[in-house]
Design a protein around this motif. Structure first.
Motif, PDB file in Angstrom:
ATOM      1  N   MET A   1      -0.704  10.494   0.550  1.00 15.50           N
ATOM      2  CA  MET A   1      -0.443  11.270   1.767  1.00 15.50           C
ATOM      3  C   MET A   1       1.036  11.210   2.095  1.00 15.50           C
ATOM      4  O   MET A   1       1.673  10.156   2.024  1.00 15.50           O
ATOM      5  CB  MET A   1      -1.262  10.713   2.928  1.00 15.50           C
ATOM      6  N   LEU A   2       1.629  12.345   2.474  1.00 10.83           N
ATOM      7  CA  LEU A   2       3.054  12.422   2.766  1.00 10.83           C
ATOM      8  C   LEU A   2       3.318  12.121   4.235  1.00 10.83           C
ATOM      9  O   LEU A   2       2.571  12.538   5.114  1.00 10.83           O
ATOM     10  CB  LEU A   2       3.594  13.810   2.416  1.00 10.83           C
ATOM     11  N   HIS A   3       4.431  11.417   4.482  1.00 12.90           N
ATOM     12  CA  HIS A   3       4.841  11.064   5.837  1.00 12.90           C
ATOM     13  C   HIS A   3       6.336  11.320   5.994  1.00 12.90           C
ATOM     14  O   HIS A   3       7.114  11.067   5.067  1.00 12.90           O
ATOM     15  CB  HIS A   3       4.568   9.578   6.125  1.00 12.90           C
ATOM     16  N   LYS A   4       6.712  11.794   7.168  1.00 15.84           N
ATOM     17  CA  LYS A   4       8.128  11.916   7.511  1.00 15.84           C
ATOM     18  C   LYS A   4       8.553  10.690   8.300  1.00 15.84           C
ATOM     19  O   LYS A   4       7.842  10.239   9.195  1.00 15.84           O
ATOM     20  CB  LYS A   4       8.374  13.175   8.341  1.00 15.84           C
ATOM     21  N   THR A   5       9.712  10.144   7.962  1.00 14.80           N
ATOM     22  CA  THR A   5      10.235   8.981   8.688  1.00 14.80           C
ATOM     23  C   THR A   5      11.744   8.907   8.503  1.00 14.80           C
ATOM     24  O   THR A   5      12.297   9.471   7.550  1.00 14.80           O
ATOM     25  CB  THR A   5       9.582   7.672   8.190  1.00 14.80           C
ATOM     26  N   ARG A   6      12.405   8.245   9.416  1.00 13.52           N
ATOM     27  CA  ARG A   6      13.822   7.939   9.228  1.00 13.52           C
ATOM     28  C   ARG A   6      13.939   6.608   8.494  1.00 13.52           C
ATOM     29  O   ARG A   6      13.023   5.778   8.544  1.00 13.52           O
ATOM     30  CB  ARG A   6      14.552   7.856  10.573  1.00 13.52           C
ATOM     31  N   GLY A   7      15.075   6.412   7.821  1.00 17.55           N
ATOM     32  CA  GLY A   7      15.244   5.177   7.079  1.00 17.55           C
ATOM     33  C   GLY A   7      16.675   4.687   7.060  1.00 17.55           C
ATOM     34  O   GLY A   7      17.616   5.455   7.269  1.00 17.55           O
ATOM     35  N   ILE A   8      16.819   3.374   6.816  1.00 16.61           N
ATOM     36  CA  ILE A   8      18.129   2.724   6.677  1.00 16.61           C
ATOM     37  C   ILE A   8      18.138   2.057   5.303  1.00 16.61           C
ATOM     38  O   ILE A   8      17.308   1.186   5.015  1.00 16.61           O
ATOM     39  CB  ILE A   8      18.338   1.669   7.778  1.00 16.61           C
ATOM     40  N   ILE A   9      19.051   2.458   4.447  1.00 14.29           N
ATOM     41  CA  ILE A   9      19.128   1.924   3.088  1.00 14.29           C
ATOM     42  C   ILE A   9      19.629   0.481   3.136  1.00 14.29           C
ATOM     43  O   ILE A   9      20.663   0.194   3.735  1.00 14.29           O
ATOM     44  CB  ILE A   9      20.075   2.757   2.205  1.00 14.29           C
ATOM     45  N   LEU A  10      18.902  -0.422   2.474  1.00 12.61           N
ATOM     46  CA  LEU A  10      19.302  -1.827   2.456  1.00 12.61           C
ATOM     47  C   LEU A  10      19.800  -2.279   1.085  1.00 12.61           C
ATOM     48  O   LEU A  10      20.861  -2.890   0.977  1.00 12.61           O
ATOM     49  CB  LEU A  10      18.135  -2.717   2.891  1.00 12.61           C
ATOM     50  N   LYS A  11      19.040  -1.987   0.042  1.00  8.40           N
ATOM     51  CA  LYS A  11      19.443  -2.477  -1.277  1.00  8.40           C
ATOM     52  C   LYS A  11      18.912  -1.555  -2.360  1.00  8.40           C
ATOM     53  O   LYS A  11      17.763  -1.122  -2.313  1.00  8.40           O
ATOM     54  CB  LYS A  11      18.914  -3.896  -1.509  1.00  8.40           C
ATOM     55  N   THR A  12      19.782  -1.282  -3.350  1.00  9.22           N
ATOM     56  CA  THR A  12      19.402  -0.448  -4.489  1.00  9.22           C
ATOM     57  C   THR A  12      19.524  -1.271  -5.766  1.00  9.22           C
ATOM     58  O   THR A  12      20.563  -1.869  -6.032  1.00  9.22           O
ATOM     59  CB  THR A  12      20.302   0.803  -4.581  1.00  9.22           C
ATOM     60  N   THR A  13      18.438  -1.289  -6.558  1.00 14.14           N
ATOM     61  CA  THR A  13      18.397  -2.070  -7.792  1.00 14.14           C
ATOM     62  C   THR A  13      18.044  -1.156  -8.954  1.00 14.14           C
ATOM     63  O   THR A  13      17.109  -0.342  -8.860  1.00 14.14           O
ATOM     64  CB  THR A  13      17.333  -3.193  -7.699  1.00 14.14           C
ATOM     65  N   LEU A  14      18.799  -1.262 -10.054  1.00 14.59           N
ATOM     66  CA  LEU A  14      18.497  -0.467 -11.238  1.00 14.59           C
ATOM     67  C   LEU A  14      17.115  -0.826 -11.764  1.00 14.59           C
ATOM     68  O   LEU A  14      16.751  -1.999 -11.871  1.00 14.59           O
ATOM     69  CB  LEU A  14      19.555  -0.704 -12.318  1.00 14.59           C
ATOM     70  N   TYR A  15      16.341   0.205 -12.110  1.00 14.59           N
ATOM     71  CA  TYR A  15      14.979   0.011 -12.615  1.00 14.59           C
ATOM     72  C   TYR A  15      14.870   0.416 -14.085  1.00 14.59           C
ATOM     73  O   TYR A  15      14.172  -0.204 -14.866  1.00 14.59           O
ATOM     74  CB  TYR A  15      14.011   0.824 -11.756  1.00 14.59           C
ATOM     75  N   HIS A  63       2.862   7.050   1.070  1.00 19.68           N
ATOM     76  CA  HIS A  63       2.626   5.682   1.533  1.00 19.68           C
ATOM     77  C   HIS A  63       1.199   5.261   1.242  1.00 19.68           C
ATOM     78  O   HIS A  63       0.240   5.865   1.721  1.00 19.68           O
ATOM     79  CB  HIS A  63       2.895   5.547   3.032  1.00 19.68           C
ATOM     80  N   LYS A  64       1.079   4.222   0.408  1.00 16.18           N
ATOM     81  CA  LYS A  64      -0.221   3.624   0.111  1.00 16.18           C
ATOM     82  C   LYS A  64      -0.245   2.218   0.684  1.00 16.18           C
ATOM     83  O   LYS A  64       0.646   1.411   0.393  1.00 16.18           O
ATOM     84  CB  LYS A  64      -0.449   3.574  -1.398  1.00 16.18           C
ATOM     85  N   ILE A  65      -1.235   1.926   1.491  1.00 16.26           N
ATOM     86  CA  ILE A  65      -1.368   0.596   2.093  1.00 16.26           C
ATOM     87  C   ILE A  65      -1.568  -0.443   0.997  1.00 16.26           C
ATOM     88  O   ILE A  65      -2.306  -0.223   0.033  1.00 16.26           O
ATOM     89  CB  ILE A  65      -2.547   0.566   3.089  1.00 16.26           C
ATOM     90  N   ASN A  66      -0.848  -1.560   1.137  1.00 15.52           N
ATOM     91  CA  ASN A  66      -0.924  -2.687   0.189  1.00 15.52           C
ATOM     92  C   ASN A  66      -0.354  -2.366  -1.187  1.00 15.52           C
ATOM     93  O   ASN A  66      -0.621  -3.077  -2.159  1.00 15.52           O
ATOM     94  CB  ASN A  66      -2.367  -3.188   0.040  1.00 15.52           C
ATOM     95  N   SER A  67       0.420  -1.290  -1.277  1.00 12.81           N
ATOM     96  CA  SER A  67       1.099  -0.980  -2.544  1.00 12.81           C
ATOM     97  C   SER A  67       2.488  -1.600  -2.530  1.00 12.81           C
ATOM     98  O   SER A  67       3.228  -1.458  -1.565  1.00 12.81           O
ATOM     99  CB  SER A  67       1.201   0.538  -2.727  1.00 12.81           C
ATOM    100  N   GLY A  68       2.851  -2.288  -3.602  1.00 12.22           N
ATOM    101  CA  GLY A  68       4.146  -2.949  -3.653  1.00 12.22           C
ATOM    102  C   GLY A  68       5.293  -1.993  -3.866  1.00 12.22           C
ATOM    103  O   GLY A  68       6.425  -2.273  -3.480  1.00 12.22           O
ATOM    104  N   LEU A  69       5.026  -0.853  -4.487  1.00 10.23           N
ATOM    105  CA  LEU A  69       6.082   0.101  -4.800  1.00 10.23           C
ATOM    106  C   LEU A  69       5.638   1.492  -4.376  1.00 10.23           C
ATOM    107  O   LEU A  69       4.629   2.017  -4.857  1.00 10.23           O
ATOM    108  CB  LEU A  69       6.368   0.064  -6.306  1.00 10.23           C
TER     109      LEU A  69
END
Length: 241
Positions: A1-15, A63-69
């Protein structure tokens, strides 16, 4: 399910070669980790320069509840920074604050009050014409209220020592070394209570500013679990000196 939200970037890690995992403090879901693919491709919709520390964004996310990523459908800077990326003092302050925030906030749930404070403070800092060298000090002291360990404002003429461990004034120095004397404590409280717009009226020299910063970091270490060592504050002090 899609959600709109504002966000603040904290950390970016190469995957992978072209993907990253970004930790974002979102208004709706607290801190979440998002996998974003293809950020290094020439025609990427979400580019690396949008994912810099403390950049602010409008998001459309899965957004999936209890999903780590989680995953991002759309991300756009909002507001687009006008000064922070191009001002060495502002960008150094933001890098330092980002490190402290990353080590201080753990909310994996909605905390709109904390989110609004950080979002509005960073927006104001980008918009203000002059980079006040005490902004980071005031920001961290004000932030402590939202994290649950704000300093006590009760100060009387016979209370000459501010106990960082207890967060309050005392008449005698505590048995531990984590305290400041009344002159420096007055700046501590002044920075906490003064609106950002009036910080330019607070005058102190580089040595006092460095002392106050050192004491604030001790204050955070005492009241934040697993806070650890902050590595960017010396670079910040070199820029501000």
């Amino acid at each position: 399910m899609l959600h709109k939200t504002r966000g603040i970037i904290l950390k970016t890690t190469l995957y992978s070669e072209s993907s990253v995992v970004v930790q974002i403090f979102t208004e709706k879901f607290g801190i979440q980790s998002y996998l974003i693919n293809g950020v290094k491709k020439p025609k990427a919709k979400i580019r690396m320069n949008m994912l810099q520390p403390l950049h602010l964004a409008d998001l459309v996310v899965y957004h999936k509840i209890n999903s780590g990523l989680q995953r991002v459908s759309e991300l756009r800077p909002s507001p687009v920074f006008r000064s922070i990326p191009y001002d060495i003092i502002k960008s150094s302050i933001v890098m330092f604050l980002n490190e402290v925030l990353y080590k201080s906030i753990r909310q994996q749930h909605t905390d709109e009050t904390l989110f609004s404070f950080i979002f509005n403070a960073i927006s104001w800092f980008d918009e203000t014409a002059t980079a006040t060298p005490s902004f980071h000090l005031a920001f961290l002291l004000k932030l402590s209220r939202f994290l649950g360990f704000a300093p006590s404002m009760e100060s009387k003429s016979d209370l000459s020592f501010f106990d960082l461990q207890e967060g309050e004034f005392k008449s005698r120095p505590p048995l531990h070394p984590n305290y400041i004397e009344k002159t420096e404590a007055a700046f501590f409280i002044l920075l906490y209570t003064t609106p950002f717009e009036q910080l330019g009226e607070i005058k102190f020299n580089n040595a006092t500013r460095k002392l106050i910063l050192d004491k604030i970091l001790i204050f955070y270490t005492l009241h934040t679990a697993s806070f650890g060592e902050i590595k960017s504050h010396q670079i910040l002090e070199d820029v501000l000196s």
